[in-house]
Every structure is written in structure tokens, then in C-alpha cells.
Design a protein around this motif. Sequence first.
Motif, PDB file in Angstrom:
ATOM      1  N   ALA A  49     -15.081   9.747  39.610  1.00 41.39           N
ATOM      2  CA  ALA A  49     -16.452   9.646  39.085  1.00 41.39           C
ATOM      3  C   ALA A  49     -16.463   8.821  37.801  1.00 41.39           C
ATOM      4  CB  ALA A  49     -17.017  11.036  38.831  1.00 41.39           C
ATOM      5  N   LYS A  50     -15.489   9.062  36.926  1.00 38.57           N
ATOM      6  CA  LYS A  50     -15.437   8.301  35.657  1.00 38.57           C
ATOM      7  C   LYS A  50     -15.274   6.804  35.965  1.00 38.57           C
ATOM      8  CE  LYS A  50     -14.857   7.787  31.084  1.00 38.57           C
ATOM      9  NZ  LYS A  50     -14.818   6.379  30.944  1.00 38.57           N
ATOM     10  N   ARG A  51     -14.420   6.488  36.952  1.00 40.68           N
ATOM     11  CA  ARG A  51     -14.222   5.068  37.317  1.00 40.68           C
ATOM     12  C   ARG A  51     -15.548   4.450  37.801  1.00 40.68           C
ATOM     13  NH1 ARG A  51      -9.809   6.177  35.447  1.00 40.68           N
ATOM     14  NH2 ARG A  51     -11.091   5.505  33.738  1.00 40.68           N
TER      15      ARG A  51
ATOM     16  N   CYS B  76     -11.784  -9.790  48.818  1.00 44.24           N
ATOM     17  CA  CYS B  76     -11.150 -11.015  48.310  1.00 44.24           C
ATOM     18  C   CYS B  76     -10.762 -10.927  46.845  1.00 44.24           C
ATOM     19  CB  CYS B  76     -12.105 -12.190  48.517  1.00 44.24           C
ATOM     20  SG  CYS B  76     -13.595 -12.052  47.512  1.00 44.24           S
ATOM     21  N   SER B  77     -11.430 -10.037  46.088  1.00 42.94           N
ATOM     22  CA  SER B  77     -11.169  -9.792  44.663  1.00 42.94           C
ATOM     23  C   SER B  77     -11.749 -10.841  43.708  1.00 42.94           C
ATOM     24  CB  SER B  77      -9.668  -9.601  44.376  1.00 42.94           C
ATOM     25  OG  SER B  77      -9.033 -10.818  44.180  1.00 42.94           O
ATOM     26  N   TYR B  78     -12.580 -11.748  44.202  1.00 48.25           N
ATOM     27  CA  TYR B  78     -13.212 -12.706  43.283  1.00 48.25           C
ATOM     28  C   TYR B  78     -14.025 -11.982  42.213  1.00 48.25           C
ATOM     29  CZ  TYR B  78     -12.262 -16.749  46.298  1.00 48.25           C
ATOM     30  OH  TYR B  78     -11.667 -17.738  47.032  1.00 48.25           O
ATOM     31  N   CYS B  79     -14.481 -10.752  42.570  1.00 47.61           N
ATOM     32  CA  CYS B  79     -15.382 -10.027  41.667  1.00 47.61           C
ATOM     33  C   CYS B  79     -14.685  -9.388  40.496  1.00 47.61           C
ATOM     34  CB  CYS B  79     -16.127  -8.949  42.447  1.00 47.61           C
ATOM     35  SG  CYS B  79     -15.022  -7.761  43.245  1.00 47.61           S
ATOM     36  N   PHE B  80     -13.366  -9.262  40.502  1.00 50.85           N
ATOM     37  CA  PHE B  80     -12.868  -8.407  39.441  1.00 50.85           C
ATOM     38  C   PHE B  80     -12.284  -9.058  38.216  1.00 50.85           C
ATOM     39  CE2 PHE B  80      -8.327  -7.790  39.982  1.00 50.85           C
ATOM     40  CZ  PHE B  80      -8.022  -7.505  41.303  1.00 50.85           C
ATOM     41  N   GLU B  81     -11.882 -10.318  38.279  1.00 47.13           N
ATOM     42  CA  GLU B  81     -11.208 -10.831  37.077  1.00 47.13           C
ATOM     43  C   GLU B  81     -12.141 -10.967  35.875  1.00 47.13           C
ATOM     44  OE1 GLU B  81      -9.444 -14.572  37.967  1.00 47.13           O
ATOM     45  OE2 GLU B  81     -11.376 -15.548  38.293  1.00 47.13           O
ATOM     46  N   ASP B  82     -13.452 -11.172  36.105  1.00 47.77           N
ATOM     47  CA  ASP B  82     -14.361 -11.310  34.962  1.00 47.77           C
ATOM     48  C   ASP B  82     -15.108 -10.025  34.628  1.00 47.77           C
ATOM     49  OD1 ASP B  82     -13.887 -13.975  34.220  1.00 47.77           O
ATOM     50  OD2 ASP B  82     -14.949 -14.627  36.019  1.00 47.77           O
TER      51      ASP B  82
ATOM     52  N   PHE C 285     -12.902  -4.173  33.794  1.00 43.53           N
ATOM     53  CA  PHE C 285     -11.546  -4.493  34.261  1.00 43.53           C
ATOM     54  C   PHE C 285     -10.769  -5.201  33.152  1.00 43.53           C
ATOM     55  CE2 PHE C 285      -8.598  -7.601  36.144  1.00 43.53           C
ATOM     56  CZ  PHE C 285      -7.698  -6.708  36.719  1.00 43.53           C
ATOM     57  N   LYS C 286     -11.465  -6.106  32.423  1.00 46.20           N
ATOM     58  CA  LYS C 286     -10.773  -6.857  31.369  1.00 46.20           C
ATOM     59  C   LYS C 286     -10.290  -5.913  30.259  1.00 46.20           C
ATOM     60  CE  LYS C 286     -13.667 -10.550  30.916  1.00 46.20           C
ATOM     61  NZ  LYS C 286     -14.172 -11.827  30.442  1.00 46.20           N
ATOM     62  N   GLU C 287     -11.007  -4.821  30.031  1.00 44.81           N
ATOM     63  CA  GLU C 287     -10.590  -3.874  28.989  1.00 44.81           C
ATOM     64  C   GLU C 287      -9.533  -2.896  29.487  1.00 44.81           C
ATOM     65  OE1 GLU C 287     -11.194  -4.285  25.911  1.00 44.81           O
ATOM     66  OE2 GLU C 287     -12.500  -5.933  26.480  1.00 44.81           O
ATOM     67  N   LEU C 288      -9.717  -2.401  30.728  1.00 47.25           N
ATOM     68  CA  LEU C 288      -8.859  -1.303  31.180  1.00 47.25           C
ATOM     69  C   LEU C 288      -7.706  -1.761  32.075  1.00 47.25           C
ATOM     70  CD1 LEU C 288     -11.646   1.371  31.831  1.00 47.25           C
ATOM     71  CD2 LEU C 288     -10.226   1.078  29.807  1.00 47.25           C
ATOM     72  N   GLY C 289      -7.908  -2.870  32.764  1.00 46.81           N
ATOM     73  CA  GLY C 289      -6.809  -3.470  33.521  1.00 46.81           C
ATOM     74  C   GLY C 289      -6.440  -2.808  34.838  1.00 46.81           C
ATOM     75  N   TRP C 290      -7.118  -1.720  35.195  1.00 38.04           N
ATOM     76  CA  TRP C 290      -6.798  -1.059  36.469  1.00 38.04           C
ATOM     77  C   TRP C 290      -7.742  -1.550  37.550  1.00 38.04           C
ATOM     78  CZ3 TRP C 290      -2.535   1.823  36.519  1.00 38.04           C
ATOM     79  CH2 TRP C 290      -2.098   2.385  35.319  1.00 38.04           C
ATOM     80  N   GLU C 291      -7.216  -1.747  38.750  1.00 33.63           N
ATOM     81  CA  GLU C 291      -8.115  -2.174  39.817  1.00 33.63           C
ATOM     82  C   GLU C 291      -9.195  -1.118  40.053  1.00 33.63           C
ATOM     83  OE1 GLU C 291      -6.758  -3.766  43.546  1.00 33.63           O
ATOM     84  OE2 GLU C 291      -8.833  -3.787  44.239  1.00 33.63           O
ATOM     85  N   SER C 292      -8.858   0.147  39.825  1.00 28.43           N
ATOM     86  CA  SER C 292      -9.859   1.203  40.028  1.00 28.43           C
ATOM     87  C   SER C 292     -11.036   1.063  39.069  1.00 28.43           C
ATOM     88  CB  SER C 292      -9.211   2.583  39.877  1.00 28.43           C
ATOM     89  OG  SER C 292      -8.641   2.707  38.591  1.00 28.43           O
ATOM     90  N   SER C 293     -10.857   0.281  37.999  1.00 30.17           N
ATOM     91  CA  SER C 293     -11.955   0.061  37.052  1.00 30.17           C
ATOM     92  C   SER C 293     -12.773  -1.178  37.406  1.00 30.17           C
ATOM     93  CB  SER C 293     -11.413  -0.158  35.637  1.00 30.17           C
ATOM     94  OG  SER C 293     -10.561   0.868  35.282  1.00 30.17           O
ATOM     95  N   SER C 294     -12.310  -1.946  38.360  1.00 34.07           N
ATOM     96  CA  SER C 294     -12.959  -3.230  38.677  1.00 34.07           C
ATOM     97  C   SER C 294     -14.088  -3.019  39.693  1.00 34.07           C
ATOM     98  CB  SER C 294     -11.935  -4.181  39.292  1.00 34.07           C
ATOM     99  OG  SER C 294     -11.625  -3.739  40.611  1.00 34.07           O
ATOM    100  N   ALA C 295     -14.820  -4.090  39.946  1.00 36.21           N
ATOM    101  CA  ALA C 295     -15.888  -4.023  40.947  1.00 36.21           C
ATOM    102  C   ALA C 295     -15.307  -3.706  42.334  1.00 36.21           C
ATOM    103  CB  ALA C 295     -16.646  -5.347  40.961  1.00 36.21           C
TER     104      ALA C 295
END
Length: 355
Positions: A61-63, A19-25, A29-39
Motif C-alpha cells: 500500500a505504501k508503494r 517495457c519500463s520506459y515509464c520508470f527512469e524519470d 523511483f529517482k529518490e527511492l531506486g526500487w522498481e516497486s516504487s516506480s510506475a
Amino acid sequence: MKTKHLKDWENELDICIRCSYCFEDCPIFKELGWESSSARGKILFAYGFLHGELEPSEFIAKRVFDCTLCRLCKEKCSAKVDITEIIEACRADLAKEGFVLPGHKEMLENIVATGNIFGDKEARAPVQDGETPLFIGCQYLARPNRTKGWIKLLEKMGVKPKIVEETCCGFPMKALGDREKLEKQKKDFKKKFPFKEAITLCPTCAAFLKEDYDIDAKHVINVVLEKLGGLKPKSVGKKVTYHDPCDLGRSLGVYNQPREVLSKLGVELVEMKGNRNLSNCCGGGGGMLVSDVPVSDRIADKRVKEAVDTGADLLVTACPTCEQVLSKASARMSEKGQGSIKVQEMFDLLWNAVK
Ligand code: SF4
Ligand code: SF4
């Protein structure tokens, strides 16, 4: 890739409805902006590994290691997926394949060589006989004066801390994915610290002793709240904002106690925009402090900005890592003329009120 650890989380991974509720905060993700960096990105990588649809690479692995383990994603998740446990399991499977970040490797080797994350052979717990086991932890072994202060404060409150020659609880090994070292470290820890209850100075140690060793561990702030009244503390009379350490708040649910302690010290408490279970991370957890300093710094700067915006005189926290990270951020912001705020650990306020 072998997924020994992710297999334990197969059902939990299936609960995720993307659902993506986890990634906007998510601070990363807020610093890097890529979905691969989000939860959610990390959840998708874990799912891909588990089902053989993805092979590991340094990029992935870095992500996966780009995470402060702040647990804000779980708070926001519509299905309450245990995202950080999945990330830790994914890190463990990646580490087994040789994907360990250089700064993390050094920290893990330090624990094996010296019993603390800093590799400091001289760092020793101030052993003393007493009644209630007190676990000092790596961060306070590196801050001997502050540790002495806490011991003195506890004694003033009538607690008799029992301190033994200790070794790291092993949490960094779990967080950074080295489960083999963790199992050995746990055996060593149990030999040195064979207690069923304990007070800890660091919130992360309290959470790990409780979760992984089944020790009835209390963070020191709980003890302070119980005993402070007897010392008749002087009023501090300042406007203070409180930063909830992720492990004290979201891991242990300790939100009211530090605020009640502050109220007993006569401070005016003003809350930051992100507070309690929705508090924003300081950026110092999950190994980010050594694996990606620029991103960790940017997260800390944002947290300090939130504190400055409250108009408080002081930013107080109850975790040594948060204090260190936020103090540095405040100094950085001051240099850049972006506003700053004095940062203190709860101890400083307490000691001034009762000494
Ligand atoms: S634990 Fe924190 S940093 Fe890690 S994915 Fe979740 S929100 Fe982002
Ligand atoms: S909020 Fe929870 S269910 Fe939604 S994508 Fe994130 S982990 Fe999956």
C-alpha cells in the motif's frame, strides 16, 4: 482482495508491455531506486491484485501511495497507458480494504467536517454577486489575501466574478482512494456550485471540474492571457524560469498560455531542463506532502536545483501548491549553501506589472 475499481482498467492494464520506459524519470523511483516504487512496479501490483495473484499489505500500500500523480510516466509510456488512473483505482481498492495512510485519513475527514482539506472552519469563500462563476478551491481559501488579489486583478480586467459559498471539489478523495466519500462530496459540490462554466484559481481544481463534473472550467491564466493586453502591463524586465504545474500542463495541456503571459510582461524566459510535457514535478502532489515529507522535499530540492542552473532571477509558477513547496525547498537549499532562487506565483508578477 476485491478489485471493484481496478476491474474498470483491466484492458488498459493488458496494454502494458512491461517495457519500463515509464520508470527512469519517475520522481519517486529517482529518490527511492526500487522498481516497486516506480510506475511499472505499481502497474505490476495492480495487475497482481486484479488477477488474485497478490494480497495487499502495508508495504505494498505504501508503494502504491508513493506517487505524486504527476503523470510524467504516461508521457513516457510507449503504449500511453493511463497509469495514474490505474494507480488511483488501485488506491481506491486498497482504501476499501482499510489501507489508508494516517495523514491522508485526516485530510479526508477534514473535507467531510469543514468542506476544505485543512479542516479550517473559518475558511470561507468571499461570496459576491457577479457574472462569471469563480471557484476558489481549498488552497486559496487558506490564502485569503492572495484570493482577494486575484479577484481584484480579474475585476481590473473587466471580469465580474460570481462567488458562492463553496465546498471542496472532492479531488483529494479521488486521489487518496475514498470513492464513497467522493460520491457524497460530489453531490454536495453540485448543489453548491451548479454552474456549467467556471474560472478556477488552482490548476488541480480546473482539471477536476472539467474531467469529473463536465464543467467548462478555465484556469485563471487563460483569462489573464485574453484580457491582459487591455491593462497595458509595465515590463518586469527579469530573467525568469517557469515551472509547469502537472495539472495545468500534463492534465490540461496549458503550456503556451503562461509563457505568452510572461512574454507580455517583458521577461526573458529561460527554460529548465525538464519543461512543458516533460516538466519535473515539485513533489507536492498525490498526497505525498503529508504521507512522505522527506521524499517530497528531496523531489522539490531537485526541481529548485534545475531552476538555479538556468541562471534565472526568479522561478515562477501558476499553482499555489507548487509555489509553497518550491519556496520551502529554495529556503532549505539556501540554508545548506546549495544555491537558491526567489519563487513567486504568477500573480505577484502580474500585480506588480498592472497595479
Ligand atoms: S505519476 Fe509521477 S510519481 Fe506517480 S508513478 Fe507516474 S511518474 Fe511516478
Ligand atoms: S512504459 Fe507503459 S507499457 Fe511500458 S512498462 Fe510502463 S506502463 Fe507498461
